[in-house]
Structures are given as C-alpha cells and as structure tokens.
Design a protein around this motif. Structure first.
Motif, PDB file in Angstrom:
ATOM      1  N   PRO A 142      57.754  26.338  27.883  1.00  0.00           N
ATOM      2  CA  PRO A 142      55.978  26.564  28.559  1.00  0.00           C
ATOM      3  C   PRO A 142      54.737  25.836  28.200  1.00  0.00           C
ATOM      4  CG  PRO A 142      56.569  28.881  27.480  1.00  0.00           C
ATOM      5  CD  PRO A 142      57.960  28.123  27.420  1.00  0.00           C
ATOM      6  N   THR A 143      53.629  25.033  28.080  1.00  0.00           N
ATOM      7  CA  THR A 143      53.049  24.636  27.376  1.00  0.00           C
ATOM      8  C   THR A 143      51.811  25.538  28.111  1.00  0.00           C
ATOM      9  OG1 THR A 143      54.188  22.624  26.675  1.00  0.00           O
ATOM     10  CG2 THR A 143      52.424  22.803  27.014  1.00  0.00           C
ATOM     11  N   PRO A 144      50.594  26.310  27.542  1.00  0.00           N
ATOM     12  CA  PRO A 144      49.860  26.411  28.148  1.00  0.00           C
ATOM     13  C   PRO A 144      49.005  25.582  28.956  1.00  0.00           C
ATOM     14  CG  PRO A 144      50.322  27.158  25.886  1.00  0.00           C
ATOM     15  CD  PRO A 144      50.855  26.280  26.308  1.00  0.00           C
ATOM     16  N   LYS A 145      49.043  25.707  30.334  1.00  0.00           N
ATOM     17  CA  LYS A 145      47.389  25.706  30.463  1.00  0.00           C
ATOM     18  C   LYS A 145      46.365  25.276  30.365  1.00  0.00           C
ATOM     19  CE  LYS A 145      49.521  27.056  34.974  1.00  0.00           C
ATOM     20  NZ  LYS A 145      50.769  27.948  34.415  1.00  0.00           N
ATOM     21  N   GLN A 146      45.782  25.904  29.280  1.00  0.00           N
ATOM     22  CA  GLN A 146      44.364  25.706  28.987  1.00  0.00           C
ATOM     23  C   GLN A 146      44.101  24.288  28.008  1.00  0.00           C
ATOM     24  OE1 GLN A 146      43.872  29.345  26.173  1.00  0.00           O
ATOM     25  NE2 GLN A 146      43.117  28.127  23.995  1.00  0.00           N
ATOM     26  N   THR A 147      43.342  23.503  27.611  1.00  0.00           N
ATOM     27  CA  THR A 147      43.405  22.380  27.299  1.00  0.00           C
ATOM     28  C   THR A 147      41.961  22.955  26.368  1.00  0.00           C
ATOM     29  OG1 THR A 147      41.460  21.741  28.357  1.00  0.00           O
ATOM     30  CG2 THR A 147      43.222  21.221  29.048  1.00  0.00           C
ATOM     31  N   GLY A 148      40.933  23.761  26.141  1.00  0.00           N
ATOM     32  CA  GLY A 148      39.512  24.256  24.842  1.00  0.00           C
ATOM     33  C   GLY A 148      40.892  25.160  24.209  1.00  0.00           C
ATOM     34  N   TYR A 149      39.975  24.819  23.097  1.00  0.00           N
ATOM     35  CA  TYR A 149      40.402  25.685  21.773  1.00  0.00           C
ATOM     36  C   TYR A 149      39.749  27.017  21.871  1.00  0.00           C
ATOM     37  CZ  TYR A 149      40.316  20.911  19.392  1.00  0.00           C
ATOM     38  OH  TYR A 149      39.969  19.471  19.285  1.00  0.00           O
ATOM     39  N   GLY A 150      40.942  27.848  20.650  1.00  0.00           N
ATOM     40  CA  GLY A 150      41.007  29.111  21.512  1.00  0.00           C
ATOM     41  C   GLY A 150      41.753  29.821  21.320  1.00  0.00           C
ATOM     42  N   PRO A 151      42.257  31.511  21.661  1.00  0.00           N
ATOM     43  CA  PRO A 151      43.556  31.877  21.636  1.00  0.00           C
ATOM     44  C   PRO A 151      43.930  31.793  23.066  1.00  0.00           C
ATOM     45  CG  PRO A 151      41.928  33.456  21.200  1.00  0.00           C
ATOM     46  CD  PRO A 151      40.930  32.472  21.568  1.00  0.00           C
ATOM     47  N   VAL A 152      45.273  31.584  23.412  1.00  0.00           N
ATOM     48  CA  VAL A 152      46.299  31.927  24.572  1.00  0.00           C
ATOM     49  C   VAL A 152      46.461  32.893  25.073  1.00  0.00           C
ATOM     50  CG1 VAL A 152      48.360  30.139  25.345  1.00  0.00           C
ATOM     51  CG2 VAL A 152      46.194  28.955  23.515  1.00  0.00           C
ATOM     52  N   ASP A 153      46.294  32.891  26.608  1.00  0.00           N
ATOM     53  CA  ASP A 153      46.668  34.662  26.824  1.00  0.00           C
ATOM     54  C   ASP A 153      47.098  34.343  28.614  1.00  0.00           C
ATOM     55  OD1 ASP A 153      47.184  36.832  28.097  1.00  0.00           O
ATOM     56  OD2 ASP A 153      45.162  37.594  27.608  1.00  0.00           O
ATOM     57  N   GLU A 154      48.065  33.486  28.531  1.00  0.00           N
ATOM     58  CA  GLU A 154      48.354  33.224  29.879  1.00  0.00           C
ATOM     59  C   GLU A 154      49.740  33.635  30.596  1.00  0.00           C
ATOM     60  OE1 GLU A 154      46.352  28.977  29.616  1.00  0.00           O
ATOM     61  OE2 GLU A 154      48.505  28.538  29.970  1.00  0.00           O
ATOM     62  N   THR A 155      49.827  33.979  31.910  1.00  0.00           N
ATOM     63  CA  THR A 155      51.374  33.822  32.377  1.00  0.00           C
ATOM     64  C   THR A 155      51.768  33.639  33.166  1.00  0.00           C
ATOM     65  OG1 THR A 155      50.776  37.119  31.993  1.00  0.00           O
ATOM     66  CG2 THR A 155      52.003  36.222  33.712  1.00  0.00           C
ATOM     67  N   ASP A 156      53.084  32.821  33.184  1.00  0.00           N
ATOM     68  CA  ASP A 156      53.481  32.290  34.039  1.00  0.00           C
ATOM     69  C   ASP A 156      54.699  32.758  34.941  1.00  0.00           C
ATOM     70  OD1 ASP A 156      52.716  28.924  32.780  1.00  0.00           O
ATOM     71  OD2 ASP A 156      54.107  29.532  31.673  1.00  0.00           O
ATOM     72  N   THR A 157      54.167  32.863  36.154  1.00  0.00           N
ATOM     73  CA  THR A 157      55.438  33.590  37.300  1.00  0.00           C
ATOM     74  C   THR A 157      56.692  32.960  37.935  1.00  0.00           C
ATOM     75  OG1 THR A 157      53.667  34.792  38.013  1.00  0.00           O
ATOM     76  CG2 THR A 157      55.308  34.580  39.207  1.00  0.00           C
ATOM     77  N   TYR A 158      57.440  32.880  37.699  1.00  0.00           N
ATOM     78  CA  TYR A 158      58.095  32.724  38.618  1.00  0.00           C
ATOM     79  C   TYR A 158      59.523  33.112  39.485  1.00  0.00           C
ATOM     80  CZ  TYR A 158      58.596  29.359  34.462  1.00  0.00           C
ATOM     81  OH  TYR A 158      58.142  28.931  33.252  1.00  0.00           O
ATOM     82  N   THR A 159      59.272  32.646  41.077  1.00  0.00           N
ATOM     83  CA  THR A 159      59.599  32.611  42.515  1.00  0.00           C
ATOM     84  C   THR A 159      61.266  32.353  42.560  1.00  0.00           C
ATOM     85  OG1 THR A 159      57.420  33.898  42.872  1.00  0.00           O
ATOM     86  CG2 THR A 159      58.612  33.724  44.459  1.00  0.00           C
ATOM     87  N   LEU A 160      61.970  33.505  42.989  1.00  0.00           N
ATOM     88  CA  LEU A 160      63.258  33.142  43.481  1.00  0.00           C
ATOM     89  C   LEU A 160      63.067  32.901  45.529  1.00  0.00           C
ATOM     90  CD1 LEU A 160      66.726  33.330  41.801  1.00  0.00           C
ATOM     91  CD2 LEU A 160      66.261  34.693  44.780  1.00  0.00           C
TER      92      LEU A 160
END
Length: 212
Positions: A142-160
């Motif tokens: 994965p590549t974060p959606k965040q474009t700015g500087y700072g800590p990264v804290d994201e969650t990607d969800t996959y649905t079957l």
C-alpha cells in the motif's frame, strides 16, 4: 351374461439422483409408469411413460409425476435439495505495515498478503481489486493517501463479494493498517572556500579582511 375384465392398477414412480446438490450441479431425474394412458410432470406438462432427464435446478424443486389410466390416477413426487449458501473468508497477514518517505524517496514500504477462499460461488470480486478467482491470494504493497508531511495513520479496507445464480450471496472484509512517517527532504548546503590575505587584519588595519 356378464364377465369381469381385470384392470391392472396404474402406477407411477419418480426419483432424482442425487437428491442433494450445490448450486450449478446437475441431478438426474427419472420416472416411469405402468398401465397409464397419460402422464404429466408438474411445471413441464406431458411426459413420456418413462424417461431419464438431467436437470440443474436453481431452487429446491418438488417434481410431481401424475399417471392416469384405466386403473386410476396416481401421483408421486420427488424433491431435490439445492444448497444455495456460500462460504467465504478473507484474511490479511500481517494486519499492519510501515511506510517511511523522506522527500521524494521512499525508504521503507511494507507489504502484506491478502488471502481468500469461497465455496459454492460462481462470481467473486474484491473491492478495490475487481474480479478474482474463487480462491487465491495477492501481495498488497500500500501507498498512503496522505500527501502532506507528518505521521501516517491510515486503514485500507478490502471487501469480498461472492454470489451464485441460485440467489446465494456472501461478503467478507479485511483491513490493513498503514503506519509511518512522511518527512521533508534533507536540505543540502554547499560550502565555498574562503581565501584571506596573510596577516590581516592587524592592529593598524583592524577592518581589513573581516568576515561580514
């Protein structure tokens, strides 16, 4: 004068093999009759006195075979159980990866494995991957959606999403947490050599060759 003419009884028989199937699987329907002049199967209409026929029902049907003749009208029935339920699983391992970027350079980017399996399904898709095989696995980087500087804290969800033509449907979800940091690039400072006259400044010329 009288006489008795024996009339044989009318008989009918209908069966299906196998009697339990999954969605999309075939079953063999067989029927036979004796001493009949007319035979019908409910939902189909007229049928021969005896025959075999492959069927692929989408819902649990009950076939009723009616035989009529001098010996009476006889009905027999047979049911095929159709399993429409879908079993599905979706897992992510590991559940968290690290991402670190400095300026334009990615110095750390973790990956995880998305695995799935389904049974009794004819169409399987995973958001956001699209259509997939009934069972399989895929490496997720994965590549974060965040474009700015700072800590990264994201969650990607996959649905079957899994479906079959018999009306069965099932969903499953898995998540991947992305943690890390996006930093500004390091600033490079160029150094220039400084050349100063020898023995300057001195008590008589204190302002000469002074760095400003």
């Amino acid at each position: 004068a009288t006489s008795r003419v024996p009339v044989p009884p009318t008989t009918s028989n209908i069966s299906a093999t196998p009697t339990s199937i999954r969605c999309g699987q075939p079953s063999q329907r067989s029927w036979s009759s004796a001493a009949s002049v007319e035979t019908t199967i409910g939902g189909i209409g007229r049928a021969g006195a005896s025959a075999n026929q492959p069927v692929t029902p989408k819902q649990p049907p009950t076939y009723v075979f009616t035989a009529a003749g001098p010996g009476g009208i006889v009905k027999q029935s047979s049911t095929v159980n159709v399993d429409t339920a879908i079993q599905a699983s979706l897992t992510m391992s590991p559940g968290e990866v690290r991402y670190h970027k400095v300026g334009d350079k990615v110095v750390e980017q973790g990956s995880a494995t998305l695995s799935w399996s389904t049974t009794n399904a004819q169409s399987v898709s995973i958001d956001p991957l699209g259509n997939v095989d009934a069972s399989g696995s895929r490496t997720i980087t994965p590549t974060p959606k965040q474009t700015g500087y700072g800590p990264v804290d994201e969650t990607d969800t996959y649905t079957l999403h899994a479906t079959n033509e018999c009306g069965g449907t099932q969903t499953a979800t898995a998540t991947l947490h992305i943690g890390g940091l996006i930093e500004r690039g390091h600033v490079k400072v160029g150094l220039t050599s400084l050349l100063l006259p020898t023995n300057w400044p001195n008590p008589h010329h204190q302002d000469k060759a002074r760095l400003q």
